[in-house]
Design an enzyme around this catalytic site. Structure first.
Site, PDB file in Angstrom:
ATOM      1  N   ASP A  67       0.827  -1.209   0.000  1.00 14.60           N
ATOM      2  CA  ASP A  67       0.000   0.000   0.000  1.00 14.60           C
ATOM      3  C   ASP A  67       0.859   1.257   0.000  1.00 14.60           C
ATOM      4  O   ASP A  67       2.081   1.187   0.073  1.00 14.60           O
ATOM      5  CB  ASP A  67      -0.963  -0.014   1.206  1.00 14.60           C
ATOM      6  CG  ASP A  67      -0.273  -0.332   2.524  1.00 14.60           C
ATOM      7  OD1 ASP A  67       0.977  -0.356   2.554  1.00 14.60           O
ATOM      8  OD2 ASP A  67      -0.974  -0.568   3.513  1.00 14.60           O
ATOM      9  N   ASN A 136      -7.075  -0.671  14.177  1.00 19.49           N
ATOM     10  CA  ASN A 136      -8.512  -0.824  13.903  1.00 19.49           C
ATOM     11  C   ASN A 136      -8.793  -2.137  13.172  1.00 19.49           C
ATOM     12  O   ASN A 136      -9.879  -2.321  12.617  1.00 19.49           O
ATOM     13  CB  ASN A 136      -9.022   0.353  13.057  1.00 19.49           C
ATOM     14  CG  ASN A 136      -8.240   0.476  11.755  1.00 19.49           C
ATOM     15  OD1 ASN A 136      -7.332  -0.318  11.502  1.00 19.49           O
ATOM     16  ND2 ASN A 136      -8.591   1.446  10.935  1.00 19.49           N
ATOM     17  N   HIS A 138      -7.238  -3.133  10.472  1.00 17.81           N
ATOM     18  CA  HIS A 138      -7.049  -3.083   9.012  1.00 17.81           C
ATOM     19  C   HIS A 138      -5.880  -3.961   8.571  1.00 17.81           C
ATOM     20  O   HIS A 138      -4.960  -4.244   9.330  1.00 17.81           O
ATOM     21  CB  HIS A 138      -6.918  -1.645   8.489  1.00 17.81           C
ATOM     22  CG  HIS A 138      -5.626  -0.951   8.780  1.00 17.81           C
ATOM     23  ND1 HIS A 138      -5.445   0.408   8.600  1.00 17.81           N
ATOM     24  CD2 HIS A 138      -4.420  -1.403   9.236  1.00 17.81           C
ATOM     25  CE1 HIS A 138      -4.216   0.744   8.910  1.00 17.81           C
ATOM     26  NE2 HIS A 138      -3.576  -0.325   9.307  1.00 17.81           N
ATOM     27  N   GLU A 143      -9.800  -0.873   5.282  1.00 19.95           N
ATOM     28  CA  GLU A 143     -10.300  -0.315   6.528  1.00 19.95           C
ATOM     29  C   GLU A 143     -11.612  -1.003   6.933  1.00 19.95           C
ATOM     30  O   GLU A 143     -12.270  -1.647   6.096  1.00 19.95           O
ATOM     31  CB  GLU A 143     -10.536   1.195   6.346  1.00 19.95           C
ATOM     32  CG  GLU A 143      -9.280   1.978   5.924  1.00 19.95           C
ATOM     33  CD  GLU A 143      -8.271   2.165   7.051  1.00 19.95           C
ATOM     34  OE1 GLU A 143      -7.930   1.187   7.755  1.00 19.95           O
ATOM     35  OE2 GLU A 143      -7.798   3.296   7.225  1.00 19.95           O
TER      36      GLU A 143
END
Ligand code: F6R
Length: 242
Positions: A67, A136, A138, A143
């Site tokens: 990413d 979180n 991810h 997400e």
């Protein structure tokens, strides 16, 4: 699922490096996707050291960057590009045509996405993905709430990702979107290695491995992967019920 719990970050990183080396020994032409971030930093350093001492040739490997932050130039030390070059590609002297990274400055992100999807499909898919997990849940910039049907895509960043992501940058940086491989890539990769360390990741690992399987917590999808290896230290394992 293979779950491996190690005494500490050093031991975890030694073994994660060995797993990657083994993949390259078995498949010198492997297509390997690598995450950036604090978790794999030591793994990659040890992988480079061991590749030199054990004479494992990485020159035929194709590297895919998992990413990138949109709007962040490659020379910014917080970019994934900078991280992967500094920690791996320079030391292993990988030829540029064996490296495929997202351009965070692209003015045509859809083209960037198509380019990455087509590189991976032309190579016959990913042999190995090495991923961390965010605070979180991810994976990459997939997400919470992401569609499981996506390959590469541009993602608006979750508030947790925007604030935790500041740790990679020297100056306060506006982070709004990321560009990432998708959960389809993750699920279709021949093998995935998820690494996590430290007590701060303990609730994340517990939810990923013992909670509901849901794209509301993308890391939980690892339980549906056909060939996952989860490598964590005792800190990250400390809330698991076993
Ligand atoms: C980075 C990436 C992110 C990180 C995750 C954990 O390329 O894909 O999903 O893996 O945010 O980051 P660290 O390792 O810094 O805790």
């Amino acid at each position: 699922m293979e779950l491996k719990i190690y005494h500490d970050y050093q031991t975890l990183s030694e073994h994660a490096a060995d797993e990657i080396l083994q993949e390259v020994k078995n498949h010198p032409h492997a297509v390997i996707c690598l995450a950036s971030g604090d978790t794999p930093r030591l793994t990659y350093r040890l992988m480079v050291e061991k590749s030199i001492s054990q004479k494992v040739d990485f020159k035929k490997v194709t590297f895919i960057g998992l990413d990138e932050w949109m709007g962040i130039p490659p020379e910014n030390e917080g970019s994934c590009h900078y991280f992967l070059y500094e920690n791996i590609f320079k030391a292993l002297q990988i030829e540029p045509n064996h490296i495929h990274l997202f351009d965070g400055l692209s003015t045509d992100p859809e083209k960037e996405v198509e380019k990455m999807n087509s590189v991976i499909s032309h190579k016959g898919g990913l042999d190995l993905m090495v991923v961390g997990v965010g605070m979180n849940g991810h994976i990459g910039f997939n997400e919470p709430g992401v569609s499981p049907d996506l390959y590469a895509h541009v993602a608006p960043l979750d508030e947790i990702t925007k604030s935790v992501g500041q740790k990679y940058f020297k100056l306060q940086t506006s982070l709004t979107h990321g560009i990432t491989l998708g959960l389809k890539h993750f699920m279709q990769s021949e093998k995935v290695i998820l690494i996590a360390n430290g007590e701060k990741k303990a609730p994340i690992i517990q939810r990923a491995l013992e909670g509901n399987i849901s794209t509301e917590f993308p890391a939980s999808l690892i339980l549906r992967h056909p060939n996952p290896v989860v490598m964590i230290d005792q800190g990250a394992a400390s809330l698991l019920n076993k």
